[in-house]
Design a protein around this motif. Structure first.
Motif, short mmCIF file in Angstrom:
data_model
loop_
_atom_site.label_atom_id
_atom_site.label_comp_id
_atom_site.label_asym_id
_atom_site.label_seq_id
_atom_site.Cartn_x
_atom_site.Cartn_y
_atom_site.Cartn_z
N TYR A 39 0.84 -1.19 0.00
CA TYR A 39 0.00 0.00 0.00
C TYR A 39 0.88 1.25 0.00
N PRO A 40 0.52 2.22 -0.84
CA PRO A 40 1.24 3.50 -0.83
C PRO A 40 0.59 4.46 0.17
N GLU A 41 1.22 5.55 0.41
CA GLU A 41 0.61 6.61 1.24
C GLU A 41 -0.59 7.20 0.50
N ALA A 42 -0.46 7.34 -0.82
CA ALA A 42 -1.54 7.91 -1.63
C ALA A 42 -2.80 7.05 -1.49
N GLY A 43 -3.93 7.67 -1.32
CA GLY A 43 -5.20 6.98 -1.22
C GLY A 43 -5.50 6.41 0.16
N ARG A 44 -4.71 6.75 1.14
CA ARG A 44 -4.88 6.19 2.49
C ARG A 44 -6.29 6.45 3.04
N GLU A 45 -6.87 7.58 2.67
CA GLU A 45 -8.23 7.89 3.13
C GLU A 45 -9.22 6.83 2.66
N GLN A 46 -8.98 6.26 1.47
CA GLN A 46 -9.87 5.24 0.94
C GLN A 46 -9.50 3.83 1.41
N HIS A 47 -8.22 3.48 1.32
CA HIS A 47 -7.83 2.10 1.64
C HIS A 47 -7.60 1.87 3.12
N GLY A 48 -7.27 2.91 3.88
CA GLY A 48 -7.15 2.79 5.33
C GLY A 48 -5.94 2.01 5.84
N HIS A 49 -4.97 1.74 4.98
CA HIS A 49 -3.79 0.97 5.39
C HIS A 49 -2.58 1.89 5.50
N ASP A 50 -1.63 1.48 6.33
CA ASP A 50 -0.38 2.22 6.44
C ASP A 50 0.45 1.99 5.19
N ALA A 51 1.18 3.01 4.77
CA ALA A 51 2.10 2.85 3.65
C ALA A 51 3.10 1.75 4.01
N GLY A 52 3.31 0.83 3.07
CA GLY A 52 4.23 -0.28 3.29
C GLY A 52 3.57 -1.56 3.73
N ASP A 53 2.28 -1.52 4.14
CA ASP A 53 1.56 -2.76 4.44
C ASP A 53 1.38 -3.55 3.15
N VAL A 54 1.42 -4.88 3.25
CA VAL A 54 1.21 -5.71 2.06
C VAL A 54 -0.21 -5.48 1.54
N MET A 55 -0.30 -5.16 0.25
CA MET A 55 -1.60 -4.96 -0.38
C MET A 55 -2.03 -6.24 -1.11
N THR A 56 -1.20 -6.71 -2.05
CA THR A 56 -1.54 -7.92 -2.79
C THR A 56 -0.34 -8.87 -2.83
N VAL A 57 -0.68 -10.16 -2.93
CA VAL A 57 0.32 -11.20 -3.11
C VAL A 57 -0.15 -12.05 -4.29
N MET A 58 0.65 -12.07 -5.33
CA MET A 58 0.36 -12.92 -6.49
C MET A 58 1.09 -14.23 -6.26
N PHE A 59 0.37 -15.35 -6.46
CA PHE A 59 0.99 -16.65 -6.26
C PHE A 59 0.38 -17.67 -7.20
N GLU A 60 1.14 -18.74 -7.45
CA GLU A 60 0.69 -19.82 -8.32
C GLU A 60 0.59 -21.11 -7.52
N LEU A 61 -0.52 -21.81 -7.72
CA LEU A 61 -0.73 -23.14 -7.14
C LEU A 61 -1.04 -24.07 -8.30
N GLY A 62 -0.19 -25.05 -8.52
CA GLY A 62 -0.44 -26.01 -9.60
C GLY A 62 -0.63 -25.36 -10.95
N GLY A 63 0.09 -24.28 -11.22
CA GLY A 63 -0.01 -23.59 -12.50
C GLY A 63 -1.13 -22.57 -12.59
N GLN A 64 -2.01 -22.51 -11.58
CA GLN A 64 -3.11 -21.54 -11.56
C GLN A 64 -2.68 -20.32 -10.77
N GLN A 65 -2.83 -19.15 -11.35
CA GLN A 65 -2.47 -17.91 -10.69
C GLN A 65 -3.61 -17.45 -9.76
N PHE A 66 -3.24 -16.94 -8.60
CA PHE A 66 -4.17 -16.37 -7.62
C PHE A 66 -3.63 -15.02 -7.17
N MET A 67 -4.55 -14.18 -6.72
CA MET A 67 -4.15 -12.95 -6.06
C MET A 67 -4.76 -12.95 -4.66
N GLY A 68 -3.93 -12.71 -3.66
CA GLY A 68 -4.41 -12.50 -2.30
C GLY A 68 -4.42 -11.01 -2.05
#
Length: 160
Positions: A39-68
């Motif tokens: 998460y960036p500092e920009a948009g904090r009013e909307q997203h409510g997270h501290d800058a530097g908090d993990v926003m998304t994690v892209m990962f693959e399971l058995g060749g299938q892509q997921f986003m957390g």
């Protein structure tokens, strides 16, 4: 217009996306985290997270892509969607069942479980369609085995 675009399921977490991705890739051979965004500092009013908090994690399971996505406490997983693992043998069913119910996961019924993050999974034999399709009497017997089970037993289903 035909456009070939991959479908990537997005799983909503309340701050546990990276932990969940690491848990899942530890279970599924050949899986990996492919990207982490913060998460960036920009948009904090909307997203409510501290800058530097993990926003998304892209990962693959058995060749299938997921986003957390660490979206916050607003939404929870429900049984309305589940991830199916089609297993070739009882050893695979036992492995995935034990791994996904570990550390706070929960057995449900009929081959369904919830992992420690609340995500629903179905751990099924790869030949499930064959076992419950075709002959109606056999299908009924197999379904009796399924409906009376938590973790599925391939031999019991095939012998029904």
């Amino acid at each position: 217009m035909k456009i070939k675009a991959p479908i990537t399921p997005c799983l909503w977490f309340d701050g546990q996306a990276e932990e969940a991705a690491k848990f899942y890739i530890s279970i599924f051979e050949g899986s990996k985290i492919t990207n982490i965004s913060y998460y960036p500092e920009a948009g904090r009013e909307q997203h409510g997270h501290d800058a530097g908090d993990v926003m998304t994690v892209m990962f693959e399971l058995g060749g299938q892509q997921f986003m957390g996505l660490n979206g916050g406490p607003h939404f929870k997983f429900s049984e309305a969607i589940s991830l199916c693992i089609m297993c070739e043998n009882q050893e695979e069913i036992d492995y995935f069942w034990d791994a996904l119910t570990a550390d706070g996961g929960m057995e449900v019924e009929c081959g369904w479980l919830k992992d420690k993050f609340g995500l629903s999974w179905q751990v099924m034999p790869a030949n499930i369609a064959e076992l419950i399709g075709g002959d109606k009497e056999r299908s009924s017997r197999v379904m009796q085995v399924v409906m009376s089970s938590k973790k599925l037993n391939i031999a019991a289903m095939e012998n029904a």
